[in-house]
Design a protein around this motif. Structure first.
Motif, mmCIF file in Angstrom:
data_model
loop_
_atom_site.group_PDB
_atom_site.id
_atom_site.type_symbol
_atom_site.label_atom_id
_atom_site.label_comp_id
_atom_site.label_asym_id
_atom_site.label_seq_id
_atom_site.Cartn_x
_atom_site.Cartn_y
_atom_site.Cartn_z
ATOM 1 N N ASN A 54 36.073 32.668 -9.172
ATOM 2 C CA ASN A 54 34.667 33.021 -9.187
ATOM 3 C C ASN A 54 34.276 32.998 -7.622
ATOM 4 N N ALA A 55 34.040 34.504 -7.285
ATOM 5 C CA ALA A 55 33.645 34.754 -5.726
ATOM 6 C C ALA A 55 32.463 35.448 -5.616
ATOM 7 N N ILE A 56 31.367 34.834 -5.120
ATOM 8 C CA ILE A 56 30.165 35.524 -5.007
ATOM 9 C C ILE A 56 29.940 36.465 -3.795
ATOM 10 N N GLU A 57 29.645 37.631 -3.954
ATOM 11 C CA GLU A 57 29.483 38.705 -2.819
ATOM 12 C C GLU A 57 27.927 38.509 -2.249
ATOM 13 N N ASN A 58 28.057 38.860 -1.029
ATOM 14 C CA ASN A 58 26.849 39.212 -0.374
ATOM 15 C C ASN A 58 26.356 40.510 -0.341
ATOM 16 N N SER A 59 25.165 40.846 0.252
ATOM 17 C CA SER A 59 24.634 42.250 0.524
ATOM 18 C C SER A 59 24.949 42.638 1.977
ATOM 19 N N VAL A 60 25.528 41.909 2.650
ATOM 20 C CA VAL A 60 25.914 42.031 4.104
ATOM 21 C C VAL A 60 27.258 41.900 4.420
ATOM 22 N N THR A 61 27.959 42.827 5.341
ATOM 23 C CA THR A 61 29.077 42.405 5.748
ATOM 24 C C THR A 61 29.108 42.252 7.548
ATOM 25 N N VAL A 62 30.033 41.158 7.951
ATOM 26 C CA VAL A 62 29.907 40.821 9.070
ATOM 27 C C VAL A 62 31.322 41.615 9.830
ATOM 28 N N PHE A 63 30.912 42.312 10.810
ATOM 29 C CA PHE A 63 31.844 43.024 11.562
ATOM 30 C C PHE A 63 32.119 42.366 12.893
ATOM 31 N N HIS A 64 33.687 42.082 13.200
ATOM 32 C CA HIS A 64 33.804 41.172 14.340
ATOM 33 C C HIS A 64 34.431 42.180 15.377
ATOM 34 N N ILE A 65 34.115 41.720 16.533
ATOM 35 C CA ILE A 65 34.454 42.532 17.777
ATOM 36 C C ILE A 65 35.081 41.777 18.858
ATOM 37 N N ASP A 66 35.768 42.279 19.735
ATOM 38 C CA ASP A 66 36.370 41.508 20.580
ATOM 39 C C ASP A 66 35.487 41.101 21.755
ATOM 40 N N SER A 67 34.329 41.816 22.367
ATOM 41 C CA SER A 67 33.547 41.372 23.284
ATOM 42 C C SER A 67 32.397 41.869 22.976
ATOM 43 N N ASP A 68 31.419 41.271 23.626
ATOM 44 C CA ASP A 68 29.991 41.706 23.592
ATOM 45 C C ASP A 68 29.668 43.188 24.286
ATOM 46 N N LEU A 70 33.766 52.030 11.441
ATOM 47 C CA LEU A 70 33.329 51.218 12.823
ATOM 48 C C LEU A 70 34.725 50.683 13.270
ATOM 49 N N HIS A 71 35.684 50.290 12.352
ATOM 50 C CA HIS A 71 36.858 49.674 13.070
ATOM 51 C C HIS A 71 37.872 50.831 13.461
ATOM 52 N N GLN A 72 37.764 51.692 12.926
ATOM 53 C CA GLN A 72 38.784 52.979 13.548
ATOM 54 C C GLN A 72 38.091 53.486 14.864
ATOM 55 N N LEU A 73 36.663 53.449 14.867
ATOM 56 C CA LEU A 73 36.092 53.862 16.004
ATOM 57 C C LEU A 73 36.301 52.653 17.221
ATOM 58 N N VAL A 74 36.176 51.480 16.930
ATOM 59 C CA VAL A 74 36.270 50.588 17.972
ATOM 60 C C VAL A 74 37.782 50.722 18.371
ATOM 61 N N THR A 75 38.584 50.763 17.595
ATOM 62 C CA THR A 75 40.080 50.870 18.065
ATOM 63 C C THR A 75 40.345 51.912 18.691
ATOM 64 N N ASP A 76 39.873 53.215 18.539
ATOM 65 C CA ASP A 76 40.253 54.320 19.098
ATOM 66 C C ASP A 76 39.453 54.315 20.662
ATOM 67 N N GLY A 77 38.412 53.876 20.553
ATOM 68 C CA GLY A 77 37.688 53.734 21.690
ATOM 69 C C GLY A 77 36.616 54.916 21.892
ATOM 70 N N ARG A 78 36.743 55.982 21.225
ATOM 71 C CA ARG A 78 36.054 57.256 21.511
ATOM 72 C C ARG A 78 34.886 57.089 20.367
ATOM 73 N N ILE A 79 33.665 56.858 20.865
ATOM 74 C CA ILE A 79 32.437 56.492 20.177
ATOM 75 C C ILE A 79 31.226 57.606 20.545
ATOM 76 N N HIS A 80 31.035 58.590 19.725
ATOM 77 C CA HIS A 80 29.946 59.596 19.967
ATOM 78 C C HIS A 80 29.764 60.199 18.483
ATOM 79 N N PRO A 81 28.360 60.647 18.679
ATOM 80 C CA PRO A 81 28.186 61.193 17.082
ATOM 81 C C PRO A 81 28.905 62.023 16.594
#
Length: 524
Positions: A209-223, A274-285
């Motif tokens: 029995n696991a309760i899910e939330n409506s939010v997901t926390v994405f962890h990053i290495d630095s601010d 977001l995980h793939q973008l952060v890993t790749d480092g190239r972030i633009h629209p």
């Protein structure tokens, strides 16, 4: 030949002279020839005589054979005639016997007809007697009725109506008591058996029995990465939100970004992108839109793979590819905080065990249990209830009628027509009622209980209402002077129907109407 030669000598003198002159050699040869001819003639006569004798013998022999053949044919003919005469005589005897039997039957038939005529005459006499007795009885009945009407002061029709009403009331009372006895006895045995099956089924299936939330926390290495995710004037975060439909919350929480959305599929797409973008480092629209599209395709493949793996794990075969995709999509859906895929797997296992205990088809029950909430994961939001919509989906993809009916009726929105349907309904309630399986916001929970009590309190004759057992039972106390026993049964049914039509709740709600009579006196 000799005679010819003699004639030639006599008739032709020239030849005779020649012969006389020729000498004795010719005469001697002629004499020898004549002797030879005489000898041949003797032999020929002898051969002719022998042939005549032999022919006579053959003639005699053939005559004897013909005579014997004639005698044999005559004997056979006489034998055949005798046999035919015997058969004719036998047939004549058979026909004679049949004629005798027919004559005997004719006599018996004549006797039977005479007996029938006698019986008919007796019956007519008896009918006349019966008619006379009937007329006498009717006359005496009329006289008795007239006497009774005179004594009682009621007509026959009025007395009949009173008698019929009294009999109806007595029969109704007896029938109600009989029905109550049968129902009580059935409840005693049925409750015991049902509890046994349900308890054994629950004990044999353990679920997390696991309760899910409506939010997901994405962890990053630095601010520092937060600034790159936001982008110049917030263009990156706006592009991400527009592409995924997820709200991205960047606050003071250290090394974390919050992804908020009611749709778990969207949150998962946003998290992976977001995980793939952060890993790749190239972030633009432009890069964000490209990565989001790739991630959506990956999620679609994962949905199909999850559906296939679930079907294989449960031993379910022959599902339509679109249904397999929907089963995989359940992984990212929740119902009252309970993961829908885990819930459906648990219901499928519970249904299979319960169907086996009851001697039903476990494969069909497991299939219906897995697909019972398929209406909660459509690509477009329908206006129909999820059970009815799921039934239509199952019918569209050629599922069996038993499975379709179980899907559509597990919340009583359609009529149950098979024994699989109540099993799916019960197992769905069992899975949702496990401690910690589901959760609701406290305010909405309290509000629902208050609405439940207020709804029952609005009926006339209701004095108090109590919602107990976390809203799964509603006890209604009514006044005995305003509500009869029959009205109490109807009140319980009406409240149940109104709750079912107007409220949304997990599982089922039991309505218990309590009616009691109290007599109070004081001794002074």
């Amino acid at each position: 030949m000799e005679l010819l030669m003699t004639q030639m000598i006599l008739q032709v003198p020239t030849i005779g002279c020649i012969i006389a002159a020729g000498g004795g050699l010719l005469i001697g040869g002629l004499a020898a020839y004549l002797i030879t001819q005489a000898s041949i003639r003797g032999k020929g006569n002898r051969i002719i005589n022998e042939a005549e004798q032999e022919a006579e013998m053959i003639k005699q022999r053939k005559m004897l054979q013909a005579k014997e053949k004639f005698l044999q044919l005559k004997a056979d003919h006489e034998k055949m005639i005798n046999e035919k005469d015997g058969k004719i005589a036998q047939r004549e005897n058979t026909i004679r016997q049949k004629e005798q039997s027919l004559a005997q039957k004719t006599e018996d038939l004549n006797d039977s007809q005479k007996e029938i005529e006698t019986i008919r005459e007796n019956i007519s006499v008896q009918l006349e007697l019966v008619e006379k007795r009937k007329e006498d009885l009717e006359r005496s009945h009329r006289q008795q009725v007239e006497q009774l009407e005179t004594i009682s002061g009621l007509s026959a029709e009025e007395a009949k109506k009173q008698l019929v009403e009294s009999l109806k009331e007595e029969a109704r009372t007896d029938a109600m008591s009989f029905v109550n006895e049968i129902m009580d006895e059935a409840k005693m045995t049925a409750n015991q058996e049902a509890k046994k099956v349900v308890i054994e089924t629950i004990q044999r299936v353990a679920a997390e029995n696991a309760i899910e939330n409506s939010v997901t926390v994405f962890h990053i290495d630095s601010d520092e990465m937060k600034g790159r995710i936001i982008g110049r004037e917030g263009r990156n975060i706006r592009a991400l939100e527009a592409a995924t439909g997820v709200e991205v919350i960047v606050d003071d929480t250290p090394e974390a970004i919050i992804l908020s959305a009611f749709d778990p599929v969207r949150r998962e797409i946003a998290r992976l992108a977001l995980h793939q973008l952060v890993t790749d480092g190239r972030i633009h629209p432009a890069r964000i839109e490209e990565v989001v599209e790739k991630t959506k395709k990956q999620i679609e493949e994962e949905l199909v793979e999850t559906g296939k793996r679930t079907a294989i794990d449960l031993g379910i075969h022959g599902l339509h590819p679109e249904l397999i995709r929907m089963v995989g999509k359940m992984k990212y859906r929740s119902s009252y905080g309970q993961n829908l895929l885990q819930h459906s797997r648990e219901v499928a296992n519970l249904c299979a065990i319960m169907a086996s205990e009851l001697g039903l088809n476990a494969k069909i029950a497991r299939r219906a249990g897995l697909l019972h909430d398929i209406g909660k994961v459509p690509d477009d939001e329908p206006e129909l209830p999820h059970a009815v919509f799921g039934m239509k989906l199952a019918e569209k993809f050629k599922e069996k009628p038993e499975v379709c009916n179980a899907i559509g009726s597990h919340h009583d929105e359609t009529e149950m027509t098979t024994l699989i349907a109540p099993i799916v309904q019960v197992c769905d309630a069992i899975s949702g009622a496990r401690p910690g399986a589901r959760r609701e916001i406290v305010e909405s929970y309290i509000k629902r209980l208050k609405e439940l009590e207020a709804m029952a309190l609005s009926y006339p004759g209701v004095m108090k209402t109590y919602a107990i057992q976390a809203g799964r039972e509603l006890r209604v106390i009514v006044g005995s002077e305003k509500v009869s026993d029959k009205d109490a049964e109807k009140l319980s049914y009406d409240i149940a129907r109104k709750i079912q039509d107007e409220m949304t709740y997990p599982g089922q709600v039991k309505i218990t109407v309590i009616r009691e009579t109290r007599a109070v006196n004081y001794a002074k």
